[in-house]
Design an enzyme around this catalytic site. Structure first.
Site, PDB file in Angstrom:
ATOM      1  N   ASP A 448      -0.243  34.648  41.361  1.00  0.00           N
ATOM      2  CA  ASP A 448      -0.185  35.457  42.306  1.00  0.00           C
ATOM      3  C   ASP A 448      -0.921  36.937  42.288  1.00  0.00           C
ATOM      4  O   ASP A 448      -1.257  37.146  41.159  1.00  0.00           O
ATOM      5  CB  ASP A 448       1.469  35.830  42.639  1.00  0.00           C
ATOM      6  N   GLU A 451      -5.840  40.575  44.095  1.00  0.00           N
ATOM      7  CA  GLU A 451      -7.001  41.005  45.105  1.00  0.00           C
ATOM      8  C   GLU A 451      -7.048  42.602  44.622  1.00  0.00           C
ATOM      9  O   GLU A 451      -7.927  42.900  45.507  1.00  0.00           O
ATOM     10  CB  GLU A 451      -6.480  40.791  46.396  1.00  0.00           C
ATOM     11  N   ASP A 512       1.064  34.960  52.368  1.00  0.00           N
ATOM     12  CA  ASP A 512       2.459  35.372  53.017  1.00  0.00           C
ATOM     13  C   ASP A 512       2.193  35.422  54.513  1.00  0.00           C
ATOM     14  O   ASP A 512       1.965  36.414  55.213  1.00  0.00           O
ATOM     15  CB  ASP A 512       2.701  36.988  52.354  1.00  0.00           C
TER      16      ASP A 512
END
Length: 791
Positions: A448, A451, A512
């Site tokens: 996850d 970024e 998400d």
């Protein structure tokens, strides 16, 4: 306001009066045999102009005002190099700093194709030189400078756009081919501009959730936590796009890039990059040919294990061994096919505090739990991230051992400690932590985030954050995939962030998403855009992430999710079907069984996609480039070569308008023949999604199993889509322990027989016809036994 990790728009540097501009004017000293020379860049400045109450900033040629004057050139002659990589790929490099084109190591490409890999025929032409292959040609005009790219028939695809092409020197909306020297830091940034044709369409740019056709848009390629799927920000920007004209462009740089694709000026696309070295690859051909060329350069995924294509069950998050076991038992008791259980942020002692250790209070014996789940046919996925928060027990250790990104002062550029994956010592330390989990019995790691690599950071690579930020996802993906392959024998992750080259490390999911019809539709646009950039596999959070999913949306999104390459249910609890009532469990089972029945087709098409570097989920134009309407469709897709899928995006929908490409198709659910080349309203009687099969397609199917490990590969049913248009059928099959094999059949009497039979000696293959008979779904009685040679 420029906040931490907000996207950097390089184009802003080209709008400032205090900066100095250099425009590509002519080509000098060009050696046609070596395809190398020098570009003359003429100095310009923006000048304030007032006219009738309006102020603009057009360009004007400018003299040098630098000291000592003899040390600095008024204009610059800088190197140009053309390389011919294949008959469909050429490379253009322009260096704005040195006397020769510099060579850089690349994380994006497994190997750098330095120099010419093939020969294009060279021809001297008036005012320049031309190079041609069987697929395309390049003409270089010397003075004024212009590069023209044409297809094999001589049609102009695009050309470079220069200051001498500007019809009105007072109009500065279009940025000519240039570089800027910034006054703030003397950094040089390049603007590579190309012409656009009327009606031209552009696709790609990564997992972009905006309209599928990027023509007219301005996209900032900077990896960021998009916090949803309905904005212009991207978890997975990729500096690659293709045109319906028959060319594609890959920008080989990891600096911030802004793509102005006819946004500021309708007939010009400009690639703004924060790099002083322009390194472009151009590809020519059909969409399939272009993407294959691109992935041959940047890499392709290996086929993931069969079990990864099954259902992944998750929520945010399961938080104890008892809860995980309970979900597993209820799945099996209700006979819901499922292969993976994912434990998200709740497996640590403190939720979200990623210390890579199971909570002792809630997971008393994780190894026993994992062993028990394995016996039930489940694989297990675990969440983690590459940032260590201040209260994490590993925080101080990582800093003391020099494993994290620092700033120029030697401190942390953020509150968290961000692992530096350009540091070999960090990789060894991190891989050891994941290795313990794999030894315990974990099967896959969710990678996850990734970024937010600090743009101001100092990295072990000795390259600043300006270059490392966008590379961070590739290094991160590679680190997780590498230890997975070493420990488990396969290269599979579940990743959110990406850049060019990340497609080598599947699987990526769409972040998400909003729990809305719009979130579902935007997810599809993002997935199709990413697929065009060579990502064979992609998934999304079925039901959306941020809210409890309404029942109707859940069913429609589940159908879309099960006809995606990878299928994971995740989001705000509850996500388990029994929480919606036992009648919904029946709906859920019917939808999930659809994919498990199709698993031999999915597995074969996945392998074929990897072989060619193509996406398993692909826009209609990828299969039908000659169909002009197909280029306009962004809410349907092809699932492999032979199945068209049209999800339902509206509440309580019982069908939808579907554009059906030319030819005849068979409705998978009803067996009815559908004429193509037009729009049709099609209903969805059983599963809330439209599925059409190409006439003449042979789909290998299996009996539904509770997990892919229980599929009986000894008995395969081949379903032939027959709309009475052809006398032959073809398809692909791949057994779990074998290679991809072709199957071909011809019509014989009331049924079909094999002419190329991959089942001989290893399985029985029955044949059923889809699409004939009074009920539209005739079952043929001709059974092709493996022992009779397909007779």
């Amino acid at each position: 306001m420029q906040t931490l990790n907000s996207p950097i728009d390089v184009s802003k540097s080209f709008a400032r009066v205090e900066n100095t501009y250099f425009f590509a004017s002519s080509v000098a000293d060009f050696n046609p045999a070596e395809a190398a020379g020098r570009v003359l860049w003429r100095r310009h400045a923006r000048k304030v102009r007032t006219s009738f109450g309006q102020i603009t900033l057009p360009f004007e040629e400018s003299g040098s005002w630098e000291f000592p004057p003899r040390e600095y050139d008024q204009d610059c002659e800088l190197p140009l190099k053309i390389s011919f990589v294949t008959n469909r790929t050429l490379r253009i490099r322009m260096d704005t700093e040195g006397g020769t084109v510099r060579k850089r190591d690349s994380v994006m490409m497994p190997s750098d194709p330095e120099g010419d890999q093939c020969r294009w025929a060279e021809t001297a032409v008036e005012g320049g030189v031309s190079y041609a292959s069987h697929a395309a040609s390049l003409k270089i005009g010397y003075d004024p400078m212009r590069l023209e790219f044409r297809d094999a028939r001589g049609n102009l695809l695009t050309s470079t756009y220069h200051l001498h092409d500007v019809r009105s020197i007072l109009n500065s909306s279009a940025m000519p081919f240039s570089y800027v020297r910034r006054s703030s830091d003397m950094r040089r940034c390049v603007a590579a501009s190309f012409t656009l044709s009327p009606g031209e369409k552009l696709f790609g740019c990564g997992e972009s959730f905006t309209r599928l056709d990027k023509r007219g848009q301005k996209l900032v390629l900077w990896t960021t936590d998009a916090l949803g799927v309905e904005s212009k920000e991207m978890y997975k920007p990729v500096p690659f796009f293709l045109s319906d004209r028959g060319y594609g462009i890959f920008v080989h740089s990891s600096t911030p890039i802004t793509l102005d694709l006819g946004h500021s000026y309708a007939s010009v696309s400009t690639i703004y990059l924060g790099d002083d070295l322009l390194d472009l690859f151009l590809f020519f051909g059909s969409p399939k040919e272009i993407v294959s060329e691109y992935t041959a350069l940047t890499g392709r995924a290996a086929p993931p294990p069969l079990w990864t294509f099954g259902l992944w069950m998750s929520r945010g998050s399961y938080e104890s061994e008892k809860e995980v076991r309970n979900v597993a038992e209820r799945i099996r008791r209700r006979r819901l096919p499922c292969d993976v259980l994912h434990i998200d942020t709740g497996w640590f002692e403190e939720n979200w505090r990623c210390d890579f250790r199971f909570s002792k209070s809630r997971f008393a014996d994780p190894q026993r739990m994992l062993r028990g789940l394995k016996e039930m046919g489940f694989h297990v996925s675990l969440w983690q991230l590459p940032y260590l928060t201040p209260r994490n027990s590993l925080y101080a250790e990582a800093i003391e051992r020099g494993l994290v990104v620092l700033n120029a002062d030697g401190g942390l550029p953020t509150q968290d400690a961000v692992l530096d994956f350009s540091n070999p010592r960090t990789l060894r330390w991190y891989r050891a932590l994941l290795g313990i989990l794999f030894e315990c019995g974990v099967d896959v790691i969710k990678a996850d985030f990734g970024e937010a690599a600090p743009a101001s950071g100092v990295y072990a690579s000795r390259v600043g954050g300006f270059h490392e930020h966008n590379l961070y996802p590739v290094r991160y993906n590679q680190a997780v995939a590498g230890i997975t392959e070493e420990m488990k024998g396969y290269s599979v992750i579940w990743a959110r962030s990406a850049w060019a080259g990340s497609q080598r490390y599947p699987v990526h999911w769409g972040g998400d998403s909003e729990t809305t019809d719009g979130g579902m539709a935007a997810s599809l646009r993002g997935g199709l855009s990413l697929g065009i950039c060579g990502f064979s596999f992609w998934s999304h959070d079925i039901g959306g992430t941020v809210d409890v999913c309404p029942r109707d949306l859940y069913a429609r999104w589940l159908a879309f999710g099960m006809l995606s390459s990878h299928s994971r249910i995740h989001g705000t609890p509850p996500t388990e079907p029994w929480e919606y009532g036992e009648d919904f469990v029946e709906t859920f089972r019917r939808i999930v069984e659809l994919k498990y029945r199709l698993m031999p087709y999915v597995y074969a098409q996945a392998t074929l996609s990897c072989t060619l570097g193509h996406p398993l989920m692909r826009p209609l134009f990828f299969e039908f480039p000659e169909d002009r309407t197909a280029w306009c469709i962004e809410d349907e897709y092809m699932f492999g070569e032979d199945i068209l899928v049209a999800p339902l995006f509206h509440d309580a929908a019982v069908g939808r308008d579907v554009y059906v490409p030319d030819g005849r198709w068979i409705d998978y659910q009803t067996g009815e023949t559908v004429e193509g080349g037009k729009w049709r309203f099609l209903g969805t009687p059983e599963v809330p999604i439209v599925m059409l099969v190409r006439d003449g397609a042979a789909l290998p199917l299996c009996e539904v199993a509770q997990c892919t490990g229980q599929i009986d590969w000894g008995t395969i049913e081949v379903v032939v889509a027959d709309a009475n248009l052809s006398d032959a059928a073809k398809g692909w099959i791949r057994f779990p322990d074998g290679r991809l094999q072709r199957m071909e059949l011809v019509k014989s009497g009331r049924g079909y027989v094999f002419t190329v039979n991959p089942f001989e000696g290893r399985a029985d293959a029955g044949c059923r016809i889809l699409g004939r008979g009074r009920d539209g779904n005739t079952h043929a009685d001709n059974r092709a036994n493996a022992g009779d040679g397909g007779r």
